[in-house]
Design a protein around this motif. Structure first.
Motif, PDB file in Angstrom:
ATOM      1  N   LYS A  25       0.837  -1.193   0.000  1.00 42.17           N
ATOM      2  CA  LYS A  25       0.000   0.000   0.000  1.00 42.17           C
ATOM      3  C   LYS A  25       0.877   1.250   0.000  1.00 42.17           C
ATOM      4  O   LYS A  25       1.979   1.248   0.564  1.00 42.17           O
ATOM      5  CB  LYS A  25      -0.906   0.010   1.230  1.00 42.17           C
ATOM      6  CG  LYS A  25      -1.854  -1.179   1.321  1.00 42.17           C
ATOM      7  CD  LYS A  25      -2.937  -1.107   0.268  1.00 42.17           C
ATOM      8  CE  LYS A  25      -3.963  -2.225   0.468  1.00 42.17           C
ATOM      9  NZ  LYS A  25      -5.033  -2.174  -0.547  1.00 42.17           N
ATOM     10  N   PRO A  26       0.414   2.333  -0.628  1.00 41.36           N
ATOM     11  CA  PRO A  26       1.168   3.597  -0.528  1.00 41.36           C
ATOM     12  C   PRO A  26       1.283   4.030   0.927  1.00 41.36           C
ATOM     13  O   PRO A  26       0.355   3.876   1.713  1.00 41.36           O
ATOM     14  CB  PRO A  26       0.313   4.580  -1.343  1.00 41.36           C
ATOM     15  CG  PRO A  26      -0.496   3.712  -2.255  1.00 41.36           C
ATOM     16  CD  PRO A  26      -0.761   2.435  -1.504  1.00 41.36           C
ATOM     17  N   LYS A  27       2.442   4.586   1.276  1.00 39.80           N
ATOM     18  CA  LYS A  27       2.692   5.000   2.653  1.00 39.80           C
ATOM     19  C   LYS A  27       2.702   6.522   2.754  1.00 39.80           C
ATOM     20  O   LYS A  27       3.070   7.216   1.808  1.00 39.80           O
ATOM     21  CB  LYS A  27       4.033   4.431   3.137  1.00 39.80           C
ATOM     22  CG  LYS A  27       4.082   2.909   3.140  1.00 39.80           C
ATOM     23  CD  LYS A  27       5.438   2.409   3.599  1.00 39.80           C
ATOM     24  CE  LYS A  27       5.495   0.885   3.581  1.00 39.80           C
ATOM     25  NZ  LYS A  27       6.831   0.368   3.990  1.00 39.80           N
ATOM     26  N   GLU A  28       2.295   6.989   3.919  1.00 36.70           N
ATOM     27  CA  GLU A  28       2.274   8.433   4.162  1.00 36.70           C
ATOM     28  C   GLU A  28       3.549   8.835   4.897  1.00 36.70           C
ATOM     29  O   GLU A  28       3.855   8.314   5.965  1.00 36.70           O
ATOM     30  CB  GLU A  28       1.045   8.814   4.986  1.00 36.70           C
ATOM     31  CG  GLU A  28       0.890  10.317   5.188  1.00 36.70           C
ATOM     32  CD  GLU A  28      -0.405  10.677   5.884  1.00 36.70           C
ATOM     33  OE1 GLU A  28      -0.514  11.833   6.362  1.00 36.70           O
ATOM     34  OE2 GLU A  28      -1.299   9.810   5.958  1.00 36.70           O
ATOM     35  N   VAL A  29       4.292   9.760   4.303  1.00 37.28           N
ATOM     36  CA  VAL A  29       5.549  10.240   4.880  1.00 37.28           C
ATOM     37  C   VAL A  29       5.458  11.748   5.031  1.00 37.28           C
ATOM     38  O   VAL A  29       5.370  12.479   4.031  1.00 37.28           O
ATOM     39  CB  VAL A  29       6.760   9.852   3.998  1.00 37.28           C
ATOM     40  CG1 VAL A  29       8.049  10.356   4.620  1.00 37.28           C
ATOM     41  CG2 VAL A  29       6.808   8.349   3.781  1.00 37.28           C
ATOM     42  N   ASN A  30       5.471  12.218   6.270  1.00 41.71           N
ATOM     43  CA  ASN A  30       5.389  13.653   6.571  1.00 41.71           C
ATOM     44  C   ASN A  30       4.177  14.306   5.905  1.00 41.71           C
ATOM     45  O   ASN A  30       4.261  15.407   5.330  1.00 41.71           O
ATOM     46  CB  ASN A  30       6.678  14.366   6.127  1.00 41.71           C
ATOM     47  CG  ASN A  30       7.897  13.874   6.877  1.00 41.71           C
ATOM     48  OD1 ASN A  30       7.809  13.487   8.047  1.00 41.71           O
ATOM     49  ND2 ASN A  30       9.043  13.861   6.191  1.00 41.71           N
ATOM     50  N   GLY A  31       3.049  13.585   5.956  1.00 42.29           N
ATOM     51  CA  GLY A  31       1.818  14.133   5.397  1.00 42.29           C
ATOM     52  C   GLY A  31       1.695  14.007   3.899  1.00 42.29           C
ATOM     53  O   GLY A  31       0.716  14.479   3.305  1.00 42.29           O
ATOM     54  N   VAL A  32       2.668  13.371   3.242  1.00 38.63           N
ATOM     55  CA  VAL A  32       2.649  13.202   1.788  1.00 38.63           C
ATOM     56  C   VAL A  32       2.547  11.715   1.476  1.00 38.63           C
ATOM     57  O   VAL A  32       3.275  10.895   2.057  1.00 38.63           O
ATOM     58  CB  VAL A  32       3.918  13.792   1.135  1.00 38.63           C
ATOM     59  CG1 VAL A  32       3.883  13.579  -0.376  1.00 38.63           C
ATOM     60  CG2 VAL A  32       4.033  15.277   1.462  1.00 38.63           C
ATOM     61  N   ILE A  33       1.641  11.361   0.558  1.00 37.02           N
ATOM     62  CA  ILE A  33       1.462   9.963   0.172  1.00 37.02           C
ATOM     63  C   ILE A  33       2.581   9.552  -0.776  1.00 37.02           C
ATOM     64  O   ILE A  33       2.734  10.125  -1.864  1.00 37.02           O
ATOM     65  CB  ILE A  33       0.090   9.744  -0.490  1.00 37.02           C
ATOM     66  CG1 ILE A  33      -1.039  10.153   0.469  1.00 37.02           C
ATOM     67  CG2 ILE A  33      -0.061   8.295  -0.910  1.00 37.02           C
ATOM     68  CD1 ILE A  33      -1.102   9.334   1.728  1.00 37.02           C
ATOM     69  N   ALA A  34       3.377   8.581  -0.365  1.00 33.23           N
ATOM     70  CA  ALA A  34       4.475   8.072  -1.197  1.00 33.23           C
ATOM     71  C   ALA A  34       3.981   6.869  -1.981  1.00 33.23           C
ATOM     72  O   ALA A  34       3.543   5.877  -1.380  1.00 33.23           O
ATOM     73  CB  ALA A  34       5.660   7.686  -0.327  1.00 33.23           C
TER      74      ALA A  34
END
Length: 227
Positions: A25-34
């Motif tokens: 699944k896409p991961k959220e990094v610092n409020g941004v979807i990676a």
């Protein structure tokens, strides 16, 4: 393939046909979807060379879904289609070929069947609207109370998902933009061959896919790729 209950029969007769898969699944990094990095090894411990997509099996569920609210407009439909392809690509992660086939002009027999079915569906929908209006008028004339009618939103006619319509032209243009964007920006796409057979190419999607596979067997490099 348009054969009623064919998949159910196939899955019951050959139970090992369906297997579970691991999906990142896409991961959220610092409020941004990676997004998922599809250039990494397949998490299912198996690598695939080619991925063939019959796009009509993607377009219809994305444009007029049965299990969630319908998209608000055509732009939202395109984004949903892009997300769906991204999800399938990240699961399979093909390394050589991605073939996307949209149904073109169908054979005459199926074309006649489609016209009959679509005209009948349009007539039944029109008759349903007239019946509802008549019943509502009768109830109100008898002094009974009814809740106000819901405002009519933008209606999407699924009959436009057929060759030769402006919607299919727009879809082909959007898919070309999508492919160019992924080839330039997604590391998992950079070394693969992408083929988009849009509605301008005659034949149904599954037929065009099988024709491509058969023609590859006659290619001199086919046996080299097997090794």
């Amino acid at each position: 393939m348009g054969v009623p209950a064919f998949f159910r029969w196939l899955s019951r007769k050959y139970t090992s046909l369906i297997v579970n898969c691991v999906e990142e699944k896409p991961k959220e990094v610092n409020g941004v979807i990676a997004p998922v990095d599809s250039s990494k090894p397949n998490p299912n411990d198996v690598e695939f060379d080619n991925l063939y997509l019959d796009m009509n099996g993607i377009i219809h569920p994305c444009c007029h879904p049965e299990d969630r609210p319908a998209p608000k407009n055509e732009d939202e439909m395109m984004l949903i289609i892009f997300d769906f392809i991204d999800r399938l690509f990240s699961i399979v992660r093909p390394r050589r070929v991605l073939y996307m086939a949209i149904d073109g002009v169908a054979p005459r027999a199926k074309m006649n069947q489609q016209r009959s079915r679509r005209f009948r569906a349009s007539k039944e929908a029109h008759e349903k609207i007239e019946d509802m209006a008549r019943i509502r008028e009768e109830v109100l004339s008898n002094g009974m109370h009814l809740p106000p009618e819901k405002p009519k939103g933008e209606h999407f006619d699924s009959n436009c998902i057929t060759p030769g319509t402006p919607f299919m032209f727009k879809l082909a243009e959007c898919l070309r933009y999508y492919v160019h964007d992924r080839l330039n920006n997604d590391p998992g796409w950079r070394n693969i061959k992408v083929i988009l057979s849009d509605a301008n190419v005659p034949g149904e999607g599954e037929h065009k896919i099988m024709d491509y596979i058969r023609r590859q067997r006659g290619n001199a490099s086919f046996f080299f790729l097997l090794n």
